[in-house]
Write a protein that holds these residues in place. Structure first.
Motif, PDB file in Angstrom:
ATOM      1  N   VAL A   1      13.971  30.370  61.979  1.00 13.20           N
ATOM      2  CA  VAL A   1      15.356  30.300  61.454  1.00 13.20           C
ATOM      3  C   VAL A   1      15.463  29.335  60.268  1.00 13.20           C
ATOM      4  N   PRO A   2      14.912  28.103  60.362  1.00 17.06           N
ATOM      5  CA  PRO A   2      15.015  27.210  59.197  1.00 17.06           C
ATOM      6  C   PRO A   2      14.354  27.800  57.948  1.00 17.06           C
TER       7      PRO A   2
ATOM      8  N   CYS B   1      26.201  27.823  57.492  1.00 15.65           N
ATOM      9  CA  CYS B   1      25.379  28.550  58.493  1.00 15.65           C
ATOM     10  C   CYS B   1      24.249  27.652  58.978  1.00 15.65           C
ATOM     11  N   GLU B   2      23.662  26.910  58.043  1.00 16.71           N
ATOM     12  CA  GLU B   2      22.552  26.014  58.379  1.00 16.71           C
ATOM     13  C   GLU B   2      23.008  24.947  59.369  1.00 16.71           C
TER      14      GLU B   2
ATOM     15  N   THR C   1      17.071  31.732  51.946  1.00 14.99           N
ATOM     16  CA  THR C   1      18.378  32.210  51.468  1.00 14.99           C
ATOM     17  C   THR C   1      18.968  31.220  50.464  1.00 14.99           C
ATOM     18  N   LYS C   2      18.870  29.918  50.819  1.00 16.25           N
ATOM     19  CA  LYS C   2      19.381  28.890  49.903  1.00 16.25           C
ATOM     20  C   LYS C   2      18.676  28.960  48.547  1.00 16.25           C
TER      21      LYS C   2
ATOM     22  N   ALA D   1      29.962  28.648  45.914  1.00 17.54           N
ATOM     23  CA  ALA D   1      30.604  29.091  47.157  1.00 17.54           C
ATOM     24  C   ALA D   1      29.560  29.680  48.109  1.00 17.54           C
ATOM     25  N   LEU D   2      28.652  30.486  47.557  1.00 18.99           N
ATOM     26  CA  LEU D   2      27.606  31.076  48.399  1.00 18.99           C
ATOM     27  C   LEU D   2      26.699  29.995  48.991  1.00 18.99           C
ATOM     28  N   GLN D   3      26.370  28.990  48.173  1.00 21.04           N
ATOM     29  CA  GLN D   3      25.538  27.883  48.677  1.00 21.04           C
ATOM     30  C   GLN D   3      26.248  27.153  49.817  1.00 21.04           C
ATOM     31  N   LEU D   4      27.577  26.990  49.656  1.00 21.00           N
ATOM     32  CA  LEU D   4      28.361  26.332  50.714  1.00 21.00           C
ATOM     33  C   LEU D   4      28.327  27.140  52.006  1.00 21.00           C
TER      34      LEU D   4
END
Lengths: 265, 268
Positions: free
Chosen positions: B187-188, B254-255, B194-195, B246-249
């Protein structure tokens, strides 16, 4: 930790062997780690394999676990070849390792129930059993804590709860108490013995510490180089432990006494 | 956990809040400096070189009131491609991790894919597909998928042997090993991937839209550029920066939820 009554232990053991090694040989490259080793562990017995670092203790444990195949000789666990019939021993054997080996993304109770879930027990039932085992090892208040929130001793208790929760016939302990401080190790050893005797578990304990061996076991097997047996003896009553310690130290060689004096300053 | 450790966590949480406030402050200062520079430069050069911040703000308002359909089309394409690439890439990475037979072939495919320039995929997609949606989906997927596959595979390779031996001691099925050990462990890696790719994916979707679509931010930016509306190009650019933030946020959120088990580490 809750205090279950501690049975006297070291009582008469039924003759049926749960673990049986017969003339086992195991080599890595050209080095013979285990050379012609034979011993039995009977049902309900707690046996310690004691030896110095590199004596081949963990290899013997891996052979019993079935994660390694012997080059010669036979290993039988509950009438099965643990390597060839790996799945046949599912749920019948559990291991507590030197380090806790908890999954960091699971809480204490989620770690304790892991073996049960793998064995296919319903989630609710697994949770109830895990909670009761955490209670038995004195961690009822820490069930929902993550691994990083637990101390070393607490983690080792969760690890023991995880191993015992699956109700195995056989428990293997690989230096399970050696990473802990003296006081925590003593308490955990005593608690584990109480639980193992109360629930009549057959235990094979691997250690390099003489204290662990004589305080927990019904029988001690001292291994020298190439896992050759140097001494095999039942543990006598408390009044005769001094003599046993002396015999073990002699069997381990001169460095054993030196190590002991360094350990206890 | 010791009191000292508890104090450490509290201190780190407090430090995290201070750092977040500091980040916002720094961002505000940088934005003010950029706007001031634009304002000064726009006084010396023609509008088609550097429009004033006011002109850019007006263009931005026009976009927000009239062109949101294009923004939504771009965001939709981006999210769909990200989601698909994540699922397919993770599955490929899992197969690479657990199957020694298939691993060399999949790894070869993924390595070849990483060596193909994005521009090649864009040009090929224009030839191969008529539907612009298919073109963009194809381009983004082939660009993003290897990141997920390789990072998932690396995550599996980084599995601590101690934990593998522990779970093996219960004699689980292969599926149970994936479910209880491998999946939570990777998961990480998925979140980090994704980030890392979300900004890159935003740039790629714009580029793909510029070449291969008539709807979307990329196509609108191309149109603005060809009609010398540099204020609109600037406004779209600012909007894309905001979108990326916004996407990074969202990914960071989620993280935080998915990795709540992980203690925050800080180095003094």
């Amino acid at each position: 930790m809750n205090e279950p009554p501690i049975p006297s232990g070291r009582t008469a053991i039924a003759a049926e062997p749960v673990i049986s090694l017969n003339r086992v040989v195991k080599s890595f490259a050209d080095f013979k780690v285990v050379d012609d080793l034979s011993f039995n562990v009977r049902r309900g017995e707690i046996v310690t394999l004691l030896g110095r670092t590199g004596a081949g203790k963990t290899t013997v444990l891996n052979l019993v676990m079935g994660t390694m195949r012997p080059d010669a000789g036979s290993v039988r666990v509950a009438d099965h070849d643990p390597f060839r019939a790996f799945k046949a021993l599912r749920g019948r054997m559990a291991v507590s390792f030197q380090t806790d080996r908890l999954l960091p993304w699971r809480t204490a109770v989620e770690n304790a129930e892991l073996g049960l879930l793998i064995l296919g027990r319903p989630r609710r039932e697994a949770r109830e059993i895990a909670v009761s085992w955490l209670d038995r090892v004195g961690l009822s208040g820490a069930a929902n804590k993550y691994v990083h929130e637990l101390s070393g001793g607490m983690r080792q208790r969760v690890s023991l709860a995880r191993a015992l929760a699956v109700d195995p016939e056989l428990v293997l302990l690989d230096e399970s108490f050696s990473q802990l401080d003296h006081v925590t190790s003593t308490v955990l050893r005593r608690d584990f013995c109480a639980l193992a005797r109360r629930f009549e578990k057959t235990c094979l304990l691997v250690t390099h510490r003489i204290d662990d061996a004589i305080e927990m076991a019904d029988r001690v097997i001292v291994l020298g180089a190439n896992a050759r047996i140097r001494l095999e003896t039942t543990v006598p009553p408390a009044s005769e432990l001094g003599r046993l310690r002396h015999d073990i130290e002699t069997a381990l060689g001169p460095e054993a006494e030196q190590e002991r004096s360094q350990t206890f300053g | 956990m010791t009191d000292r450790a508890m104090e450490g966590f509290a201190a780190r949480a407090s430090h995290g809040r201070v750092a977040a406030v500091g980040d916002v402050g720094a961002m505000t200062i940088v934005v003010i400096i950029i706007l001031a520079t634009m304002h000064v430069v726009s006084g010396f050069v023609p509008d088609y070189i550097m429009p004033s911040p006011v002109a850019v703000a007006k263009a931005g308002w026009k976009i927000l009131t009239n062109d949101m359909l294009h923004v939504m089309a771009t965001v939709g394409r981006l999210l769909l491609a990200l989601l698909f690439s994540m699922i397919a890439g993770v599955l490929i990475g899992l197969v690479m991790g657990v199957s020694t037979t298939v691993r060399p072939f999949l790894r070869a495919l993924v390595v070849i894919d990483t060596g193909i320039p994005a521009l090649s995929w864009i040009l090929l997609a224009v030839f191969w597909f008529k539907d612009p949606e298919v073109r963009i989906f194809f381009i983004l997927t082939l660009i993003l998928l290897p990141f997920y596959a390789l990072n998932t595979y690396d995550g599996i390779r980084a599995l601590p042997k101690d934990l593998v031996d522990m779970i093996e001691s219960f004699r689980p099925s292969r599926w149970q090993v994936v479910r209880y050990l491998i999946a939570p462990h990777i998961v990480p890696y998925i979140l980090l991937t994704t980030k890392s790719v979300v900004g890159y994916a935003t740039r790629m979707v714009i580029f793909a839209e510029l070449v291969a679509a008539a709807v979307g931010v990329g196509s609108r930016m191309g149109l603005a550029q060809s009609s010398f509306h540099i204020d609109e190009v600037m406004a779209w650019t600012f909007l894309l920066v905001l979108l990326n933030m916004a996407l990074q946020l969202v990914v960071s959120g989620c993280e935080k939820v998915a990795l709540k088990w992980r203690p925050e580490a800080s180095v003094r």
